[in-house]
Design a protein around this motif. Structure first.
Motif, PDB file in Angstrom:
ATOM      1  N   TYR A 299      16.645  38.069  14.189  1.00 31.73           N
ATOM      2  CA  TYR A 299      16.170  39.171  15.025  1.00 31.73           C
ATOM      3  C   TYR A 299      17.277  39.633  15.976  1.00 31.73           C
ATOM      4  N   MET A 300      17.472  40.942  16.044  1.00 31.33           N
ATOM      5  CA  MET A 300      18.471  41.538  16.942  1.00 31.33           C
ATOM      6  C   MET A 300      17.843  42.727  17.662  1.00 31.33           C
ATOM      7  N   GLY A 301      18.337  43.011  18.852  1.00 31.56           N
ATOM      8  CA  GLY A 301      17.840  44.154  19.614  1.00 31.56           C
ATOM      9  C   GLY A 301      18.859  44.699  20.596  1.00 31.56           C
ATOM     10  N   HIS A 302      20.125  44.286  20.433  1.00 29.59           N
ATOM     11  CA  HIS A 302      21.237  44.688  21.295  1.00 29.59           C
ATOM     12  C   HIS A 302      21.222  43.955  22.641  1.00 29.59           C
ATOM     13  N   VAL A 303      22.405  43.897  23.241  1.00 33.16           N
ATOM     14  CA  VAL A 303      22.547  43.472  24.631  1.00 33.16           C
ATOM     15  C   VAL A 303      22.662  44.762  25.427  1.00 33.16           C
ATOM     16  N   ASN A 304      21.661  45.057  26.231  1.00 25.18           N
ATOM     17  CA  ASN A 304      21.584  46.342  26.925  1.00 25.18           C
ATOM     18  C   ASN A 304      21.444  46.168  28.422  1.00 25.18           C
ATOM     19  N   SER A 305      21.914  47.172  29.147  1.00 25.94           N
ATOM     20  CA  SER A 305      21.724  47.231  30.598  1.00 25.94           C
ATOM     21  C   SER A 305      21.435  48.658  31.015  1.00 25.94           C
ATOM     22  N   VAL A 306      20.564  48.804  31.992  1.00 27.25           N
ATOM     23  CA  VAL A 306      20.423  50.057  32.731  1.00 27.25           C
ATOM     24  C   VAL A 306      21.141  49.849  34.057  1.00 27.25           C
ATOM     25  N   LEU A 307      22.159  50.655  34.309  1.00 23.78           N
ATOM     26  CA  LEU A 307      22.986  50.497  35.506  1.00 23.78           C
ATOM     27  C   LEU A 307      22.990  51.789  36.308  1.00 23.78           C
ATOM     28  N   MET A 308      22.722  51.667  37.587  1.00 27.24           N
ATOM     29  CA  MET A 308      22.678  52.826  38.473  1.00 27.24           C
ATOM     30  C   MET A 308      23.959  52.886  39.294  1.00 27.24           C
ATOM     31  N   ALA A 309      24.682  53.979  39.163  1.00 23.18           N
ATOM     32  CA  ALA A 309      25.867  54.219  39.985  1.00 23.18           C
ATOM     33  C   ALA A 309      25.433  55.080  41.164  1.00 23.18           C
ATOM     34  N   ILE A 310      25.403  54.482  42.362  1.00 20.86           N
ATOM     35  CA  ILE A 310      24.898  55.159  43.549  1.00 20.86           C
ATOM     36  C   ILE A 310      26.051  55.838  44.296  1.00 20.86           C
ATOM     37  N   SER A 311      25.837  57.078  44.678  1.00 22.10           N
ATOM     38  CA  SER A 311      26.815  57.832  45.463  1.00 22.10           C
ATOM     39  C   SER A 311      26.177  58.338  46.745  1.00 22.10           C
ATOM     40  N   LYS A 312      27.005  58.659  47.717  1.00 17.90           N
ATOM     41  CA  LYS A 312      26.498  59.267  48.949  1.00 17.90           C
ATOM     42  C   LYS A 312      25.975  60.672  48.681  1.00 17.90           C
ATOM     43  N   CYS A 427      35.574  63.034  46.401  1.00 19.91           N
ATOM     44  CA  CYS A 427      34.478  63.902  46.849  1.00 19.91           C
ATOM     45  C   CYS A 427      34.945  64.767  48.025  1.00 19.91           C
ATOM     46  N   PRO A 428      34.681  66.073  48.019  1.00 13.10           N
ATOM     47  CA  PRO A 428      35.138  66.922  49.131  1.00 13.10           C
ATOM     48  C   PRO A 428      34.447  66.593  50.453  1.00 13.10           C
ATOM     49  N   ILE A 429      33.339  65.887  50.418  1.00 11.91           N
ATOM     50  CA  ILE A 429      32.620  65.544  51.649  1.00 11.91           C
ATOM     51  C   ILE A 429      32.945  64.125  52.110  1.00 11.91           C
ATOM     52  N   HIS A 430      32.884  63.161  51.157  1.00 15.12           N
ATOM     53  CA  HIS A 430      33.032  61.742  51.518  1.00 15.12           C
ATOM     54  C   HIS A 430      34.330  61.117  51.010  1.00 15.12           C
ATOM     55  N   GLY A 431      35.154  61.879  50.309  1.00 13.25           N
ATOM     56  CA  GLY A 431      36.392  61.342  49.779  1.00 13.25           C
ATOM     57  C   GLY A 431      36.146  60.228  48.778  1.00 13.25           C
ATOM     58  N   ARG A 432      36.988  59.221  48.781  1.00 10.46           N
ATOM     59  CA  ARG A 432      36.874  58.089  47.856  1.00 10.46           C
ATOM     60  C   ARG A 432      35.723  57.157  48.221  1.00 10.46           C
ATOM     61  N   GLU A 433      35.091  57.393  49.355  1.00 14.06           N
ATOM     62  CA  GLU A 433      34.004  56.521  49.798  1.00 14.06           C
ATOM     63  C   GLU A 433      32.644  56.952  49.247  1.00 14.06           C
ATOM     64  N   CYS A 434      32.637  58.003  48.435  1.00 12.68           N
ATOM     65  CA  CYS A 434      31.350  58.525  47.964  1.00 12.68           C
ATOM     66  C   CYS A 434      30.662  57.540  47.017  1.00 12.68           C
ATOM     67  N   HIS A 435      31.428  56.950  46.101  1.00 15.71           N
ATOM     68  CA  HIS A 435      30.857  55.994  45.155  1.00 15.71           C
ATOM     69  C   HIS A 435      30.538  54.685  45.869  1.00 15.71           C
ATOM     70  N   GLN A 436      29.263  54.281  45.818  1.00  6.51           N
ATOM     71  CA  GLN A 436      28.810  53.105  46.550  1.00  6.51           C
ATOM     72  C   GLN A 436      28.756  51.835  45.692  1.00  6.51           C
ATOM     73  N   GLY A 437      28.780  51.992  44.382  1.00  4.41           N
ATOM     74  CA  GLY A 437      28.752  50.816  43.524  1.00  4.41           C
ATOM     75  C   GLY A 437      27.852  50.994  42.319  1.00  4.41           C
ATOM     76  N   LEU A 438      27.894  50.015  41.439  1.00  5.31           N
ATOM     77  CA  LEU A 438      27.139  50.022  40.189  1.00  5.31           C
ATOM     78  C   LEU A 438      26.130  48.884  40.251  1.00  5.31           C
ATOM     79  N   PHE A 439      24.863  49.206  40.111  1.00  2.40           N
ATOM     80  CA  PHE A 439      23.807  48.227  40.318  1.00  2.40           C
ATOM     81  C   PHE A 439      22.911  48.126  39.091  1.00  2.40           C
ATOM     82  N   ALA A 440      22.651  46.905  38.659  1.00  4.10           N
ATOM     83  CA  ALA A 440      21.741  46.683  37.537  1.00  4.10           C
ATOM     84  C   ALA A 440      20.326  47.021  37.969  1.00  4.10           C
TER      85      ALA A 440
END
Length: 520
Positions: A299-312, A427-440
């Protein structure tokens, strides 16, 4: 017993497509579906009803090997799980049909080549009205014709991400999608490009699912009939054990029997294996067509993740599932092993996130996350393990044993995506700080089977040329039972790392051509 030329158990990607392929032959065809039609109602597009309450999911309970209950995220209805899928319709890569070394082991070769299936892929893409662009995907296998429809366009935020990925040397591409969308004529388009596609039944029947495009057209032929709420309990064989002579159905509290020259099982890799195991008899003591002891295994069903990349900054995208990246499918300089596929799920919302959130999380926090996220879907190949299997308990209930493997590849894929997101444009508003991280994000807390472990199920009744190591021959006919075929994802010897639906559809057309010749 009423007799037919063909009985098909299941109406999803495999069974529905097969019925559509055979309908013009004039042969008497009976479709058996354990569920009913998905009711058209406002709740079709209600995230709380669909994702939190599980309104349309089966209430059936399976068991793990530890005896604890499993609540599968699957749907029994006309059209099968295509009624709820995200309609991403990928071909397997050409290399996936051969033996592929992975970090976690070997992905075995198929008994047919990509070239053998390619003409049927093209027919499948036409039947399911796939929208895409040839030549964008760096791992795309050769095709004998274009997609039938142009790719679904990116919205602004997704277009920006595509450009950022391209600036980093990647080759992002448009996901091949089965939606009945006409972007040049919005008034004439069945699809309205809404935010309730992936995981939802389509209220306006604009998703390319097996009910709309296969079952309903097939039923316009007088020789095709459908019974709903028809649960197939077992298949009976004659004295030799070489032929299915009866299909035993429980329907509306009664037991009914039907017979056919050819019986085709397409109930999904888990339920198809369970049906063959339930059908054990004196000639087939380990389960029907299971002299090899492979039925239910691998039996197989893939190794999967839903990941949310949060930004400001918020992400206003409505129809998000248009972009994919396969640059890491076969590995990278840093990790020379296949990693897998990066794409998107449908845009998440605060109501859906409640299913995977701590009980005391304030609603505004979930809404904020949903409004500010890019919602990725990562897929890595899991490898066939004979101990990952479907069995039955003493009462005949499904028991699923599954231990994930090849997980280092998935970890590396996640790391690669995070590195890419760190390198997005400023980002023109937050610069490089806009990306907050990748969360499962576990969207189905409390359900012990991962979502994709059921949605992408395959491999439990593998096909091959050697009856000692496979249950089906290259035409998906059981080695040991002359008139028994299987056309869902059960036949896969390996899972690859893209969605299996188009391969199931293409193979069903291939088997349909074979059966048309057999029955002529």
């Amino acid at each position: 017993m009423e007799r037919y030329d063909v009985i098909i158990v299941g109406t999803g990607a495999g069974g529905g497509t097969l019925a559509h392929t055979l309908a013009p032959t004039g042969k008497r065809i009976l479709l058996l579906e354990r569920g009913d039609y998905v009711r058209r109602e406002k709740a079709n597009w209600d995230p709380g009803q669909v994702n939190v309450e599980g309104r349309y999911q089966t209430k059936e309970v399976w068991r793990g090997v530890d005896g604890k209950p499993l609540h599968p995220h699957t749907n029994y209805c006309v059209g099968g799980n295509t009624k709820f899928y995200g309609a991403a319709l990928f071909r397997l890569r050409k290399e996936d049909f051969g033996e592929v070394p992975h970090h976690g082991g070997i992905s075995p070769a198929w008994p047919i080549s990509y070239a053998d299936l390619e003409p049927y892929y093209l027919r499948a893409e036409t039947l399911f009205e796939v929208h895409g662009n040839r030549g964008e995907d760096p791992t795309e296998p050769p095709a004998s014709g274009p997609y039938p429809h142009p790719a679904v366009s990116h919205e602004l935020r997704i277009q920006q991400l595509s450009e950022d990925f391209a600036a980093q040397g990647l080759k992002p591409f448009h996901v091949p999608l089965g939606v009945q969308l006409d972007e040049k004529s919005s008034q004439a388009s069945k699809c309205i490009r809404c935010d309730t596609c992936d995981g939802f039944p389509c209220l306006v029947h604009a998703k390319s699912d097996a009910e709309v495009l296969c079952v309903e057209p097939a039923l316009k032929h007088a020789n095709v009939s459908l019974l709903t709420d028809a649960y197939v309990e077992r298949l009976e064989t004659g004295p030799s054990g070489r032929e299915v002579t009866g299909v035993v159905v429980r329907r509306e509290g009664d037991t009914e029997r039907y017979s056919a020259s050819v019986v085709v099982v397409s109930a999904g890799a888990i339920n198809s294996a369970a049906l063959l195991l339930r059908s054990a008899n004196e000639k087939h003591p380990r389960g029907l067509a299971n002299g090899s002891d492979v039925v239910g295994r691998h039996y197989m069903g893939h190794v999967n993740s839903v990941l949310m990349a949060i930004s400001k900054c918020p992400n206003p995208t409505v129809f998000q599932k248009t972009l994919a990246v396969n640059d890491f499918y076969f590995g990278s300089e840093q990790f020379p092993h296949p990693m897998g596929h990066i794409s998107f799920v449908g845009k998440l919302d605060g109501e859906t996130l409640k299913a995977g959130a701590p009980a005391l999380t304030p609603g505004w926090t979930l809404e904020f996350m949903a409004r500010h996220s890019l919602d990725f879907w990562l897929t890595s190949e899991d490898l066939p393990d004979p101990d990952n299997r479907v069995t039955l308990d003493r009462e005949g209930n499904i028991v699923l044993a599954y231990k994930p493997n090849n997980q280092e590849a998935h970890r590396r894929l996640t790391q690669a995506l995070e590195a890419l997101l760190q390198q997005q444009r400023s980002c023109p508003i937050h610069g490089r700080e806009c990306h907050q991280g990748l969360f499962a994000r576990n969207l189905f807390v409390g359900q012990r089977i991962p979502l994709a472990g059921v949605a992408h199920q395959n491999g439990t009744i593998r096909f091959g040329r050697d009856p000692i190591t496979s249950a089906l021959d290259v035409n998906c006919r059981a080695h040991e039972v002359d008139n028994l075929y299987v056309v869902d994802g059960s036949f896969f010897p390996s899972s690859a790392a893209v969605n299996p639906a188009l391969t199931i559809i293409a193979n069903a057309i291939r088997v349909g051509d074979h059966l048309a010749q057999r029955l002529a």
